[in-house]
Design an enzyme around this catalytic site. Structure first.
Site, PDB file in Angstrom:
ATOM      1  N   TYR A  94       0.866  -1.269   0.030  1.00  0.00           N
ATOM      2  CA  TYR A  94      -0.107  -0.009  -0.111  1.00  0.00           C
ATOM      3  C   TYR A  94       0.818   1.296   0.228  1.00  0.00           C
ATOM      4  O   TYR A  94       2.016   1.170   0.418  1.00  0.00           O
ATOM      5  CB  TYR A  94      -0.935   0.026   1.132  1.00  0.00           C
ATOM      6  N   CYS A  95       0.172   2.344  -0.403  1.00  0.00           N
ATOM      7  CA  CYS A  95       0.954   3.698  -0.210  1.00  0.00           C
ATOM      8  C   CYS A  95      -0.252   4.495   0.321  1.00  0.00           C
ATOM      9  O   CYS A  95      -0.951   4.175   1.037  1.00  0.00           O
ATOM     10  CB  CYS A  95       1.542   4.302  -1.594  1.00  0.00           C
ATOM     11  N   TRP A  96      -0.047   5.739  -0.134  1.00  0.00           N
ATOM     12  CA  TRP A  96      -1.156   6.622   0.624  1.00  0.00           C
ATOM     13  C   TRP A  96      -2.450   6.569   0.212  1.00  0.00           C
ATOM     14  O   TRP A  96      -3.278   6.273   0.760  1.00  0.00           O
ATOM     15  CB  TRP A  96      -0.684   8.186   0.420  1.00  0.00           C
ATOM     16  N   SER A 102       2.593   2.683  -4.872  1.00  0.00           N
ATOM     17  CA  SER A 102       2.130   1.230  -4.616  1.00  0.00           C
ATOM     18  C   SER A 102       1.943   0.387  -6.048  1.00  0.00           C
ATOM     19  O   SER A 102       2.423  -0.399  -6.133  1.00  0.00           O
ATOM     20  CB  SER A 102       0.962   1.103  -3.947  1.00  0.00           C
ATOM     21  N   TYR A 123      -3.370   3.607   2.270  1.00  0.00           N
ATOM     22  CA  TYR A 123      -3.417   3.913   3.763  1.00  0.00           C
ATOM     23  C   TYR A 123      -4.694   4.835   4.080  1.00  0.00           C
ATOM     24  O   TYR A 123      -5.120   4.581   5.213  1.00  0.00           O
ATOM     25  CB  TYR A 123      -2.305   4.562   4.166  1.00  0.00           C
TER      26      TYR A 123
END
Length: 346
Positions: A94-96, A102, A123
């Protein structure tokens, strides 16, 4: 190998058996993250700031090009690190927001033979869920009582008896007083603290009763969400009572062997509230290895603060339990009997 994009609930279920990679920068990860994740940044803090500036000034195409320019030379090291960390070549990513970072990580690891599951919404989707979860109403039974009555000890024993508990001090890495951070690990951010509380609540059916300790809204540097604090303030509270000698003995067991320098610093932080004479007497007693004396002096202050906070903030039903003469297992039996017979207001 093609990636799979997952909704949050499925993603969180899979993390029980597949490791979790956070592709955000080290600063973002330090601020807050999904518990259990390992940070392998696509862009570090400085690089992320640079790409963000280009995005605002020049648009997304140039920002994407800059991102690849920065991360491209590190593809080899990222793959190597991923292989060391995740030798089974299965990974949740995952990323933001579940976007470029991601996606790049997923593409790169997929090319290297990884099976990648990427979180839709990133996230941000997780944080939205935890934010809502900690602010929902639950059935709490609050353990209260003055400093030294052993509330945390009771909570731990209740957990051993397979009761649902939330140990706020344990999650906060702080025991909630001027002395509360001594010997503890560094505290999480306020946001990560909420995440940790939510993780506990994820495991508890919404209709079940949860045991929790009475706390001030601030525990060290972290703060309880107002909605949760208000819920606890209006929940039924079992007020544990013990003799002062018993309380002093329990506090000595917990704090008596801590480093003198840190105890002295904690006392000095309370100087204005204790007054000059009491502070001097506490310092002398600590230096002379007389824990009964300095703890007795401090309890005078903490007992007054407890009564003030209770009268001001805890508006719910208070049930007094005198545990001055009982054994720990008997105390737990009393608490469980109370829980069984308590009539909840609907």
């Amino acid at each position: 190998m093609k990636e799979e994009i997952l909704e949050l609930d499925e993603f969180l279920t899979l993390r029980k058996k597949i490791p979790l990679l956070d592709a955000r920068s080290e600063g973002e990860f330090l601020q807050s993250h999904i518990p259990g994740a390992i940070n392998v940044p696509i862009l570090n803090d400085a690089e992320r700031q640079s790409v963000g500036t280009i995005y605002k000034q020049e648009g997304s195409d140039n920002a994407v090009l800059k991102g690849f320019e920065l991360v491209g030379p590190r593809f080899h090291s990222i793959i190597k690190k991923a292989l060391e960390l995740f030798p089974d070549k299965k990974i949740l990513v995952y990323c933001w927001r579940g976007g470029m970072r991601s996606e790049i990580m997923s593409w790169l690891l997929s090319l290297s033979g990884f099976k990648v599951y990427r979180l839709k919404g990133g996230y941000k989707a997780y944080r939205t869920k935890t934010f809502v979860t900690v602010r929902q109403n639950h059935k709490y039974l609050v353990l209260g009582g003055k400093t030294g009555v052993g509330k945390t000890r009771l909570l731990k024993r209740l957990r051993e008896r397979e009761e649902h508990i939330i140990d706020l001090e344990g999650l906060a890495n702080h025991k909630g007083s001027s002395f509360g951070g001594i010997g503890m690990e560094s505290q999480p951010s306020v946001e990560q603290f909420e995440n940790l509380i939510a993780e506990e609540l994820f495991q508890i059916p919404s209709e079940d009763i949860i045991w929790i300790e009475n706390e001030s809204r601030r525990i060290g540097k972290v703060i309880l969400p107002k909605e949760l604090y208000d819920t606890l303030s209006n929940a039924p509270m079992i007020e544990i009572e013990r003799s002062k000698d018993q309380r002093i003995e329990l506090i000595i067991d917990e704090y008596g062997a801590l480093p003198k320098e840190e105890l002295l610093s904690a006392v000095n932080r309370l100087r204005k509230k204790l007054g000059g004479l009491n502070t001097s007497q506490c310092i002398q007693a600590i230096e002379n290895n007389q824990p009964t004396i300095w703890i007795t002096l401090l309890l005078y202050y903490y007992d007054k603060a407890y009564e003030f906070d209770l009268e001001k903030n805890h508006t719910s039903q208070r049930i007094r339990f005198d545990m001055s003469t009982s054994l720990l297992e008997t105390e737990i039996d009393q608490l469980l009997e109370f829980k069984t017979n308590f009539q909840w207001k609907i």
